[in-house]
Design an enzyme around this catalytic site. Structure first.
Site, PDB file in Angstrom:
ATOM      1  CG  ASP A  35     -54.394  -7.719 -73.992  1.00  0.00           C
ATOM      2  OD1 ASP A  35     -54.321  -6.620 -74.585  1.00  0.00           O
ATOM      3  OD2 ASP A  35     -53.398  -8.391 -73.668  1.00  0.00           O
ATOM      4  CD  GLU A 120     -42.274  24.278 -78.070  1.00  0.00           C
ATOM      5  OE1 GLU A 120     -43.413  24.567 -77.679  1.00  0.00           O
ATOM      6  OE2 GLU A 120     -42.004  24.056 -79.273  1.00  0.00           O
ATOM      7  CD  GLU A 178     -40.489  16.167 -86.007  1.00  0.00           C
ATOM      8  OE1 GLU A 178     -39.478  15.964 -86.697  1.00  0.00           O
ATOM      9  OE2 GLU A 178     -41.213  17.175 -86.147  1.00  0.00           O
ATOM     10  CE1 TYR A 226     -44.134  21.625 -84.289  1.00  0.00           C
ATOM     11  CE2 TYR A 226     -43.385  19.529 -83.358  1.00  0.00           C
ATOM     12  CZ  TYR A 226     -43.566  20.366 -84.454  1.00  0.00           C
ATOM     13  OH  TYR A 226     -43.195  19.944 -85.711  1.00  0.00           O
ATOM     14  CE  LYS A 314     -29.643  21.426 -87.212  1.00  0.00           C
ATOM     15  NZ  LYS A 314     -30.508  20.255 -87.538  1.00  0.00           N
ATOM     16  CB  CYS A 411      -4.552 -18.034 -76.277  1.00  0.00           C
ATOM     17  SG  CYS A 411      -6.261 -18.604 -76.431  1.00  0.00           S
ATOM     18  CB  CYS A 424     -11.305 -17.553 -76.333  1.00  0.00           C
ATOM     19  SG  CYS A 424      -9.809 -18.445 -75.837  1.00  0.00           S
ATOM     20  CB  CYS A 430      -6.993 -16.912 -72.935  1.00  0.00           C
ATOM     21  SG  CYS A 430      -7.341 -15.663 -74.201  1.00  0.00           S
TER      22      CYS A 430
END
Length: 670
Positions: A35, A120, A178, A226, A314, A411, A424, A430
């Site tokens: 930074d 891939e 991608e 790719y 797929k 409860c 609760c 409970c």
């Protein structure tokens, strides 16, 4: 120094740091140091009124654009033929073998080599086509129809893993990849977003096809590359050469790429990828198989739509849509109320799904699900956990309202909202809370009471009035033998397990108590530091905050837990009944001669000669620090069978890996 020269130096230096941080995952300096250099560059740009084209300050997103400009690709972007079964994949390979054989019969003087394959990941994002001229990024476009896409250069410049300049300067090239949104980034984004994103794919596509580059920058996208679709001045002999070229020119290349000479090995690799899929930090919907040799690709050519030298295999979908039918509200051991959705049965990732998680009431509102009963919703399943509802398919309030309860569904006690959750507070009366606490107390990582289950806890609650963990140590043989499905053997086994559990150490006992906001790591830290149960019970928040990894919220949880008279009485009752909660053994002097001494180690995969906990204990006894995630600070990864994404990341970062369990055990003993 000349300001222009200073700017050039800073730009080169910052781009180098960006490459190591965003592409290689190997930061070279701290965020604070980065930074400071970035601020120097901004100041020089403001003073001189000049901004270099590859300056990292250009990545933050500029003014709102008026519209997308069409871009004609220099080389077509082909779709891939799909194989959705092993038979279809085998048919693709048989066709490639046949075509290669036919070519070789016709050209015996210069035959094609035997087929070899690259495997891939098939990313589930938005296809990018980048154009570089003389080493500079001059255009970026969507795939469009494969011939013409939309120019999105301003948006793509916000992706910090994409180089604005590359070393290759011999003309023009087009590179395909991608654009994606990591799942961890999506989760973080949705905690702050006024309108949460339904999934990572939509998050990436919406950001890249948005006329406001500042929105693109906010989504912190990444990209894997790719393919080189068009190139001047360079040709590749193999796919491996092409990938090396991309890597050498600072493009982010996914580490999950493998090469095989045998098609049977390709099939095995596909199975391995499917097993690792759930551990990835980004979406994939399959794998791509490509023939490695470029001359063979030219010989096989293309159909009207697809290259004959590649196919997409797929996987079964991990996301789908279905109808949200109803929502019920379940009570956990801490009193937290969790909504559970009942959906119309649908097949997802190989299983039939009927129940989905909604996390909490705040999650329902953020995902625009308040009026979703009877509506179609997106669901996602990863790993073996219950699927999650991501959001509504439509934006309209076209369904019935999900009404949050005002009183505990078990409860009837009035509920309290804390942050995004309902609670609760009737801890003492409970039933689900009590059964949950008792079951947790008896669990393996806690008091390790063998033969105990949630069904046992419920039976003891209903028939013997067991209301807290301390009551377990008052059980008698005569009480148990009268219970349904409790014979002499089962009763004796439970009593023996209870007696044995009294010897569990202090860390296990603390974990068994179920202190809010604490886990095994925190209870172990408490046990090793204080070495006495009552010292922990009397510790102040100020004292606790001084311990490693204990913040203000955790410290307050511990103090408030032990300040509860009911908890104090239960603990004292257990101690009087023989529970020892012994302090851990005094730390042994660790030999600095151990191979593991001073190293940060990560364990992954399945080990057979010892359990993960046993391996961790042995490593820590030898002076190692065992952590759960791989980072640039990791020194060593121990990879058992079926190791997944941690192994891949370790190899990507160049971290030492031990994959032989026999070698690991030998090093532990040496």
């Amino acid at each position: 120094m000349d300001p222009m020269h200073s700017m050039e130096q800073l730009v080169a230096e910052l781009n180098k740091y960006n490459y190591h941080y965003y592409t290689l995952d190997k930061p070279l300096l701290s965020d604070k140091e980065y930074d400071a250099l970035y601020d120097q560059l901004v100041k020089l740009e403001q003073e001189g009124g000049i901004v270099l084209p590859d300056s990292p300050t250009q990545r933050v997103g500029g003014e709102l654009l008026k519209g997308f400009v069409q871009h004609r690709h220099l080389s077509p972007l082909w779709s891939l033929d799909k194989a959705q079964s092993m038979d279809q994949l085998s048919n693709w390979n048989a066709r490639a073998v046949r075509l290669t054989t036919d070519y070789n019969n016709k050209h015996p003087e210069n035959p094609l080599p035997p087929l070899s394959y690259a495997v891939e990941l098939k990313f589930d994002g938005l296809t990018l086509n980048l154009t570089y001229t003389d080493g500079k990024l001059v255009q970026a476009a969507t795939r469009g129809n494969g011939t013409v896409g939309e120019g999105i250069l301003a948006q793509v410049k916000t992706i910090k893993s994409i180089p604005l300049t590359i070393p290759y300067k011999d003309g023009t090239i087009e590179v395909q990849g991608e654009g994606m949104m990591n799942l961890s980034v999506l989760a973080d984004y949705n905690t702050r977003a006024a309108e949460p994103l339904k999934n990572a794919r939509n998050g990436a596509a919406g950001a890249l096809r948005n006329l406001n580059p500042k929105l693109t920058a906010e989504r912190r996208l990444t990209a894997f590359f790719y393919n080189v679709g068009y190139s001047e001045g360079i040709r590749f002999q193999t796919h491996k050469e092409m990938m090396s070229f991309l890597h050498e020119n600072y493009f982010k290349v996914n580490p999950f790429i493998s090469y095989f000479d045998n098609f049977d090995d390709v099939v095995e690799q596909l199975e391995d990828i499917q097993e690792r899929r759930a551990g990835l930090d980004y979406l994939i919907d399959g794998a791509v198989i490509k023939i490695v040799d470029m001359r063979t690709r030219e010989a096989l050519g293309y159909t009207d739509k697809f290259p004959r030298w590649a196919v997409a295999f797929k996987f079964e979908a991990e996301e789908t849509t279905t109808i949200l039918e109803s929502v019920s509200w379940e009570v956990g051991r801490t009193g937290k109320i969790t909504p559970v959705a009942r959906v119309e049965a649908v097949e997802l990732a190989g299983v039939t799904v009927q129940n989905c998680t909604l996390n909490n009431i705040g999650d329902i509102e953020r995902k625009n699900l308040k009026h979703a009963l009877g509506s179609r919703v997106f669901i996602r399943r990863s790993n073996e956990v219950i699927p999650e509802i991501l959001g509504k398919v439509t934006e309209e309030n076209d369904g019935e309202e999900i009404v949050a309860p005002e009183n505990c569904p078990s409860c009837g006690f009035p509920l309290e909202q804390r942050g995004a959750h309902l609670f609760c507070n009737n801890r003492l009366d409970c039933k689900p809370q009590i059964i949950g606490r008792i079951t947790h107390f008896a669990s393996r990582d806690a008091m390790d009471i063998e033969t105990f289950s949630v069904m046992t806890a419920e039976q003891l609650y209903n028939e013997i009035n067991v209301r807290e963990p301390a009551d377990l140590y008052t059980l008698t043989f005569d009480q148990l033998i009268q219970l349904d499905r409790f014979g002499e053997k089962k009763a004796n086994n439970l009593l023996e397990s209870l007696e044995k559990s009294k010897e569990r150490d202090l860390a296990s006992f603390l974990f068994a108590l179920g202190i809010p906001n604490t886990g095994k790591s925190t209870t172990k830290t408490l046990a090793e530091h204080y070495r006495d149960l009552h010292a922990i019970m009397n510790a102040s928040a100020e004292d606790l905050i001084a311990l490693p990894d204990v913040g203000g919220i955790v410290a307050d949880s511990i103090v408030n837990f032990f300040a509860d008279p009911f908890m104090q009485a239960g603990i004292e009752k257990m101690l009087s009944l023989g529970v020892q909660a012994q302090a851990p053994a005094a730390p042994q002097v660790v030999s600095t001669d151990s191979f593991f001494y001073g190293k940060t180690v990560v364990l992954t995969g399945t080990l057979y000669q010892l359990t993960r906990d046993e391996a961790s204990e042995k490593l820590e006894a030898l002076g190692a620090k065992v952590t759960g995630s791989v980072s640039s600070k990791t020194d060593l990864l121990i990879a058992g069978e079926k190791a997944g994404s941690k192994l891949a990341k370790a190899k990507q970062l160049g971290i030492q890996v031990i994959e032989d369990e026999d070698e690991f055990v030998r090093l532990l003993q040496s």
